[in-house]
Design a protein around this motif. Sequence first.
Motif, PDB file in Angstrom:
ATOM      1  N   GLY A  44       0.798  -1.214   0.000  1.00 56.88           N
ATOM      2  CA  GLY A  44       0.000   0.000   0.000  1.00 56.88           C
ATOM      3  C   GLY A  44       0.834   1.270   0.000  1.00 56.88           C
ATOM      4  N   ILE A  45       2.154   1.140  -0.057  1.00 55.25           N
ATOM      5  CA  ILE A  45       3.040   2.303  -0.026  1.00 55.25           C
ATOM      6  C   ILE A  45       3.316   2.759  -1.457  1.00 55.25           C
ATOM      7  CG2 ILE A  45       5.319   3.184   0.626  1.00 55.25           C
ATOM      8  CD1 ILE A  45       5.299   1.110   2.907  1.00 55.25           C
ATOM      9  N   SER A  46       2.948   4.010  -1.745  1.00 55.95           N
ATOM     10  CA  SER A  46       3.152   4.522  -3.100  1.00 55.95           C
ATOM     11  C   SER A  46       4.178   5.645  -3.163  1.00 55.95           C
ATOM     12  CB  SER A  46       1.822   5.010  -3.682  1.00 55.95           C
ATOM     13  OG  SER A  46       1.273   6.012  -2.864  1.00 55.95           O
ATOM     14  N   ASP A  47       4.547   6.196  -2.021  1.00 55.25           N
ATOM     15  CA  ASP A  47       5.538   7.286  -2.033  1.00 55.25           C
ATOM     16  C   ASP A  47       6.935   6.742  -1.750  1.00 55.25           C
ATOM     17  OD1 ASP A  47       4.977   6.733   0.643  1.00 55.25           O
ATOM     18  OD2 ASP A  47       5.424   8.770   1.281  1.00 55.25           O
ATOM     19  N   VAL A  48       7.497   6.100  -2.760  1.00 56.94           N
ATOM     20  CA  VAL A  48       8.826   5.500  -2.653  1.00 56.94           C
ATOM     21  C   VAL A  48       9.758   6.207  -3.631  1.00 56.94           C
ATOM     22  CG1 VAL A  48      10.197   3.402  -2.952  1.00 56.94           C
ATOM     23  CG2 VAL A  48       7.867   3.254  -2.032  1.00 56.94           C
ATOM     24  N   ALA A  49      10.894   6.641  -3.123  1.00 54.85           N
ATOM     25  CA  ALA A  49      11.931   7.228  -3.968  1.00 54.85           C
ATOM     26  C   ALA A  49      13.078   6.225  -4.059  1.00 54.85           C
ATOM     27  CB  ALA A  49      12.424   8.546  -3.383  1.00 54.85           C
ATOM     28  N   LEU A  78      16.690  -0.231  -4.060  1.00 58.00           N
ATOM     29  CA  LEU A  78      16.682   0.342  -2.720  1.00 58.00           C
ATOM     30  C   LEU A  78      15.848   1.608  -2.760  1.00 58.00           C
ATOM     31  CD1 LEU A  78      17.893   0.158   0.125  1.00 58.00           C
ATOM     32  CD2 LEU A  78      19.875   1.406  -0.738  1.00 58.00           C
ATOM     33  N   GLY A  79      14.860   1.685  -1.883  1.00 59.09           N
ATOM     34  CA  GLY A  79      13.978   2.841  -1.887  1.00 59.09           C
ATOM     35  C   GLY A  79      13.846   3.450  -0.510  1.00 59.09           C
ATOM     36  N   GLU A  80      13.428   4.701  -0.519  1.00 57.78           N
ATOM     37  CA  GLU A  80      13.164   5.420   0.724  1.00 57.78           C
ATOM     38  C   GLU A  80      11.714   5.864   0.735  1.00 57.78           C
ATOM     39  OE1 GLU A  80      16.583   8.076   2.214  1.00 57.78           O
ATOM     40  OE2 GLU A  80      16.606   8.234   0.016  1.00 57.78           O
ATOM     41  N   THR A  81      11.124   5.874   1.923  1.00 58.95           N
ATOM     42  CA  THR A  81       9.766   6.358   2.100  1.00 58.95           C
ATOM     43  C   THR A  81       9.619   6.910   3.507  1.00 58.95           C
ATOM     44  OG1 THR A  81       7.417   5.797   1.948  1.00 58.95           O
ATOM     45  CG2 THR A  81       8.867   4.107   2.860  1.00 58.95           C
ATOM     46  N   GLY A  82       8.720   7.831   3.654  1.00 62.12           N
ATOM     47  CA  GLY A  82       8.374   8.332   4.981  1.00 62.12           C
ATOM     48  C   GLY A  82       7.237   7.537   5.586  1.00 62.12           C
ATOM     49  N   ALA A  83       6.633   6.671   4.785  1.00 59.40           N
ATOM     50  CA  ALA A  83       5.493   5.873   5.253  1.00 59.40           C
ATOM     51  C   ALA A  83       5.951   4.820   6.245  1.00 59.40           C
ATOM     52  CB  ALA A  83       4.809   5.210   4.061  1.00 59.40           C
ATOM     53  N   ARG A  84       5.137   4.544   7.215  1.00 58.51           N
ATOM     54  CA  ARG A  84       5.383   3.437   8.141  1.00 58.51           C
ATOM     55  C   ARG A  84       4.180   2.506   8.216  1.00 58.51           C
ATOM     56  NH1 ARG A  84       9.672   4.342   7.060  1.00 58.51           N
ATOM     57  NH2 ARG A  84      11.394   5.012   8.332  1.00 58.51           N
ATOM     58  N   ASP A  85       3.004   3.022   7.817  1.00 58.20           N
ATOM     59  CA  ASP A  85       1.808   2.191   7.809  1.00 58.20           C
ATOM     60  C   ASP A  85       1.806   1.330   6.561  1.00 58.20           C
ATOM     61  OD1 ASP A  85       0.832   3.290  10.181  1.00 58.20           O
ATOM     62  OD2 ASP A  85      -0.181   4.913   9.115  1.00 58.20           O
ATOM     63  N   VAL A  86       1.508   0.058   6.744  1.00 61.30           N
ATOM     64  CA  VAL A  86       1.512  -0.906   5.656  1.00 61.30           C
ATOM     65  C   VAL A  86       0.130  -1.528   5.558  1.00 61.30           C
ATOM     66  CG1 VAL A  86       2.474  -3.118   4.897  1.00 61.30           C
ATOM     67  CG2 VAL A  86       3.976  -1.381   5.890  1.00 61.30           C
ATOM     68  N   THR A  87      -0.377  -1.630   4.337  1.00 60.33           N
ATOM     69  CA  THR A  87      -1.613  -2.349   4.061  1.00 60.33           C
ATOM     70  C   THR A  87      -1.220  -3.572   3.253  1.00 60.33           C
ATOM     71  OG1 THR A  87      -2.851  -0.278   3.993  1.00 60.33           O
ATOM     72  CG2 THR A  87      -3.892  -2.212   3.007  1.00 60.33           C
ATOM     73  N   LEU A  88      -1.243  -4.724   3.904  1.00 57.15           N
ATOM     74  CA  LEU A  88      -0.762  -5.946   3.266  1.00 57.15           C
ATOM     75  C   LEU A  88      -1.717  -6.464   2.202  1.00 57.15           C
ATOM     76  CD1 LEU A  88       0.543  -7.895   6.383  1.00 57.15           C
ATOM     77  CD2 LEU A  88       1.920  -6.785   4.613  1.00 57.15           C
ATOM     78  N   SER A  89      -1.147  -7.047   1.154  1.00 55.59           N
ATOM     79  CA  SER A  89      -1.939  -7.725   0.131  1.00 55.59           C
ATOM     80  C   SER A  89      -2.373  -9.084   0.679  1.00 55.59           C
ATOM     81  CB  SER A  89      -1.103  -7.918  -1.134  1.00 55.59           C
ATOM     82  OG  SER A  89      -0.091  -8.881  -0.908  1.00 55.59           O
ATOM     83  N   ASP A  90      -3.209  -9.767  -0.087  1.00 52.87           N
ATOM     84  CA  ASP A  90      -3.697 -11.085   0.330  1.00 52.87           C
ATOM     85  C   ASP A  90      -2.595 -12.133   0.416  1.00 52.87           C
ATOM     86  OD1 ASP A  90      -6.232 -10.058   0.460  1.00 52.87           O
ATOM     87  OD2 ASP A  90      -6.863 -10.840  -1.491  1.00 52.87           O
ATOM     88  N   GLU A  91      -1.463 -11.894  -0.264  1.00 52.77           N
ATOM     89  CA  GLU A  91      -0.396 -12.891  -0.256  1.00 52.77           C
ATOM     90  C   GLU A  91       0.525 -12.774   0.958  1.00 52.77           C
ATOM     91  OE1 GLU A  91       2.813 -12.204  -3.350  1.00 52.77           O
ATOM     92  OE2 GLU A  91       1.368 -10.680  -3.974  1.00 52.77           O
ATOM     93  N   HIS A  92       0.267 -11.821   1.834  1.00 56.59           N
ATOM     94  CA  HIS A  92       1.123 -11.614   3.000  1.00 56.59           C
ATOM     95  C   HIS A  92       0.321 -11.706   4.292  1.00 56.59           C
ATOM     96  CE1 HIS A  92       3.123  -9.576  -0.383  1.00 56.59           C
ATOM     97  NE2 HIS A  92       4.169 -10.194   0.134  1.00 56.59           N
ATOM     98  N   ARG A  93       1.009 -12.080   5.357  1.00 57.09           N
ATOM     99  CA  ARG A  93       0.359 -12.245   6.658  1.00 57.09           C
ATOM    100  C   ARG A  93       0.872 -11.281   7.713  1.00 57.09           C
ATOM    101  NH1 ARG A  93      -2.443 -13.796   3.595  1.00 57.09           N
ATOM    102  NH2 ARG A  93      -3.129 -15.900   3.161  1.00 57.09           N
ATOM    103  N   ASP A  94       2.064 -10.741   7.510  1.00 58.61           N
ATOM    104  CA  ASP A  94       2.645  -9.847   8.518  1.00 58.61           C
ATOM    105  C   ASP A  94       3.763  -9.042   7.869  1.00 58.61           C
ATOM    106  OD1 ASP A  94       2.973  -8.678  10.998  1.00 58.61           O
ATOM    107  OD2 ASP A  94       3.842 -10.453  11.949  1.00 58.61           O
ATOM    108  N   TYR A  95       4.201  -8.042   8.576  1.00 61.05           N
ATOM    109  CA  TYR A  95       5.323  -7.234   8.114  1.00 61.05           C
ATOM    110  C   TYR A  95       6.066  -6.703   9.319  1.00 61.05           C
ATOM    111  CZ  TYR A  95       2.924  -2.914   9.395  1.00 61.05           C
ATOM    112  OH  TYR A  95       2.308  -1.915  10.094  1.00 61.05           O
ATOM    113  N   ALA A  96       7.283  -6.247   9.088  1.00 70.08           N
ATOM    114  CA  ALA A  96       8.065  -5.611  10.147  1.00 70.08           C
ATOM    115  C   ALA A  96       9.046  -4.631   9.523  1.00 70.08           C
ATOM    116  CB  ALA A  96       8.827  -6.665  10.960  1.00 70.08           C
ATOM    117  N   TRP A  97       9.151  -3.460  10.129  1.00 73.48           N
ATOM    118  CA  TRP A  97      10.216  -2.510   9.803  1.00 73.48           C
ATOM    119  C   TRP A  97      11.345  -2.832  10.766  1.00 73.48           C
ATOM    120  CZ3 TRP A  97      10.115   0.549   5.690  1.00 73.48           C
ATOM    121  CH2 TRP A  97       8.888   0.934   5.146  1.00 73.48           C
TER     122      TRP A  97
END
Length: 129
Positions: A44-49, A78-97
Amino acid sequence: MQDSRRLYLVLRYAAGHWDLAKGKREQGESDVQAALREVREETGISDVALREGFARRIEYEFVDGDGAAVHKTVTFFLGETGARDVTLSDEHRDYAWQEYGDAVRAVTYPAAAGVLGAADAWLDGAGAV
């Protein structure tokens, strides 16, 4: 207060393994366009540089759900983003920064750990990979 730590995003796939965001390039897409689309679709992250000058290609084989051997080539950026909130797709169960050491320990496959190592070294000024 802005978080100044260097964090890497790792995803837990439905099959149970932890890995980096990746996917399949669609017809007419460049590797960069595919990477940005996959990150958006998977997180769900679209602001990636993307950081110009870093790309790491890996190749591996696996057996798909039909029992067929598949050879896959993936190019990571390698990308940078200010986002920390993640909206996972159906193929994922969890995430971690995670910071580098935790991210390397979290990923299931050595190739992903190698990509993380190359990215971290590149960011530390060890040169382009």
